[in-house]
Design an enzyme around this catalytic site. Structure first.
Site, PDB file in Angstrom:
ATOM      1  N   GLU A  64       0.829  -1.212   0.000  1.00 50.83           N
ATOM      2  CA  GLU A  64       0.000   0.000   0.000  1.00 50.83           C
ATOM      3  C   GLU A  64       0.863   1.263   0.000  1.00 50.83           C
ATOM      4  O   GLU A  64       0.568   2.233  -0.669  1.00 50.83           O
ATOM      5  CB  GLU A  64      -0.931   0.009   1.218  1.00 50.83           C
ATOM      6  N   CYS A 112     -11.954   1.938 -15.165  1.00 50.66           N
ATOM      7  CA  CYS A 112     -12.281   3.365 -15.050  1.00 50.66           C
ATOM      8  C   CYS A 112     -10.966   4.144 -14.974  1.00 50.66           C
ATOM      9  O   CYS A 112     -10.666   4.798 -13.994  1.00 50.66           O
ATOM     10  CB  CYS A 112     -13.136   3.591 -13.807  1.00 50.66           C
ATOM     11  N   CYS A 131     -15.941   2.267 -20.535  1.00 53.71           N
ATOM     12  CA  CYS A 131     -17.339   2.230 -20.090  1.00 53.71           C
ATOM     13  C   CYS A 131     -18.106   1.107 -20.790  1.00 53.71           C
ATOM     14  O   CYS A 131     -19.027   0.522 -20.208  1.00 53.71           O
ATOM     15  CB  CYS A 131     -18.015   3.563 -20.373  1.00 53.71           C
ATOM     16  N   CYS A 141     -17.876  -1.871 -18.637  1.00 55.39           N
ATOM     17  CA  CYS A 141     -17.918  -1.647 -17.181  1.00 55.39           C
ATOM     18  C   CYS A 141     -19.268  -2.094 -16.614  1.00 55.39           C
ATOM     19  O   CYS A 141     -20.318  -1.688 -17.122  1.00 55.39           O
ATOM     20  CB  CYS A 141     -17.696  -0.160 -16.899  1.00 55.39           C
ATOM     21  N   CYS A 191     -24.263   4.614 -14.151  1.00 48.18           N
ATOM     22  CA  CYS A 191     -23.187   5.599 -13.959  1.00 48.18           C
ATOM     23  C   CYS A 191     -23.585   6.981 -14.506  1.00 48.18           C
ATOM     24  O   CYS A 191     -23.785   7.156 -15.716  1.00 48.18           O
ATOM     25  CB  CYS A 191     -21.920   5.106 -14.660  1.00 48.18           C
TER      26      CYS A 191
HETATM   27  S1  SF4 Z   1     -19.181   3.475 -16.688  1.00 45.78           S
HETATM   28 FE1  SF4 Z   1     -18.668   4.951 -15.097  1.00 45.78          FE
HETATM   29  S2  SF4 Z   1     -17.590   3.771 -13.560  1.00 45.78           S
HETATM   30 FE2  SF4 Z   1     -17.611   2.552 -15.438  1.00 45.78          FE
HETATM   31  S3  SF4 Z   1     -15.706   3.008 -16.499  1.00 45.78           S
HETATM   32 FE3  SF4 Z   1     -17.272   4.403 -17.279  1.00 45.78          FE
HETATM   33  S4  SF4 Z   1     -17.112   6.223 -16.022  1.00 45.78           S
HETATM   34 FE4  SF4 Z   1     -16.030   4.599 -14.935  1.00 45.78          FE
END
Ligand code: SF4
Length: 346
Positions: free
Chosen positions: A36, A191, A198, A201, A207
């Protein structure tokens, strides 16, 4: 079916998360803590080699606590942000002296240790101790500010507070290790800063950042301030054996505890410094090209002044310094520009 943020992240982590990083094996508070600290401001791909070398040399907190600071900083050279290296060493000593070598299983007590902030304490607690605790590293900030389309710079107190509240309320009631790693991985691999994926995602349907059409506007950047420019001259004093004179900087302040070249404001001050501190008259002084080193809050223009004199190390007063042989480097923590200059002379 109702949407659950944490179940979505957990489901994605089980399928796609990273599970083979060195610090994800033989998980202990010590191993998680070192990773970390190294990962703050440094990329995973850079950290891996440093981490493995570090673990080989200091396999547990006792080995690290016993080490000389120079050796710790030497293994840290190249990771930057040396306060982290010094704090790591101080923290190892505190864990050994105050807790018999066991990291405390308590968030507040972890946060009291040198170099451990709220997010690092939460990462250690959730990943290595299975405690429910929310982290707030750069990845999590990015995911949350985008997911909720939060306006404003996250460094502002009110926004920071809002983010912590969200992170804590979103944490699941189980699988804390996996959730913490999932949030880090989602931020690091999907992200991402400039090209969020996206399209693949799992959070995309909910989102708000994606819905805005421009998710990379989040997190909003810090309002810009021009960085001031500073200037210094570094004396590269070389003896007839090709060794360079270095001194150890004070523990507090810039490059604390690292070895560096002496610094002066101009040529006159250089001559005076050489006489007073090493009792030497130079045979030759040459200016080398100036280069710029950038810190988070200013630019430093460094002009090296190469000083040669007749004689070896024994012909000058030793002072508080060390004659460093660039072809047979000693294990010292070096300030980054010093390392660069020494290399450029090979
Ligand atoms: S959908 Fe939203 S959370 Fe997912 S990668 Fe795109 S901006 Fe990031």
């Amino acid at each position: 079916m109702t949407f659950s943020f944490s179940d979505t992240v957990l489901g994605w982590y089980h399928q796609h998360g990273r599970k083979h990083l060195p610090w994800q094996q033989d998980i202990t508070p010590y191993r998680v803590w070192v990773s970390e600290i190294m990962l703050q401001q440094t990329q995973v791909s850079t950290v891996i080699a440093y981490y493995e070398r570090f673990m080989q040399r200091f396999p547990d907190v006792f080995a690290l606590a016993k080490a000389e600071q120079d050796e710790v900083l030497h293994l840290w050279t190249g990771l930057g942000y040396y306060a982290r290296g010094r704090n790591l060493h101080a923290c190892a000593k505190a864990v050994v002296n105050q807790y018999d070598g066991h990291f405390p299983e308590d968030l507040d007590a972890l946060e009291q240790l040198p170099g451990i902030g709220r997010s690092t304490a939460a990462a250690i607690a959730s990943i290595s101790m299975g405690m429910r605790a929310a982290i707030m590293d750069g990845n999590v900030k990015r995911v949350l500010t985008r997911f909720y389309a939060i306006e404003g710079w996250p460094g502002q107190t009110a926004i920071n507070k809002q983010l912590w509240q969200l992170a804590e309320s979103l944490a699941p009631e189980h699988s804390f290790r996996e959730y913490t790693q999932g949030m880090m991985d989602l931020g690091a691999t999907l992200c991402t800063r400039s090209k969020p994926a996206c399209g693949i995602c799992p959070l995309q349907p909910q989102c708000a950042g994606y819905a805005s059409g421009n998710p990379t506007q989040f997190p909003n950047p810090k309002p810009k301030k021009e960085k001031p420019e500073k200037h210094t001259i570094m004396l590269m004093i070389e003896n007839s054996a090709g060794e360079r004179w270095l001194y150890q900087r004070p523990q507090q302040g810039l490059w604390g505890g690292l070895w560096s070249f002496p610094e002066v404001a101009d040529e006159q001050e250089a001559l005076a410094w050489l006489r007073q501190n090493l009792g030497l008259e130079p045979r030759e002084m040459n200016w080398l090209p100036t280069f710029r080193h950038t810190f988070s809050h200013y630019h430093l223009h460094i002009q090296p002044l190469h000083v040669r004199f007749n004689g070896g190390a024994q012909t000058v007063q030793q002072g508080q310094g060390h004659w460093y042989n660039p072809t047979k480097p000693s294990e010292l923590g070096l300030a980054a520009p010093v390392k660069k200059l020494l290399r450029s002379q090979l």
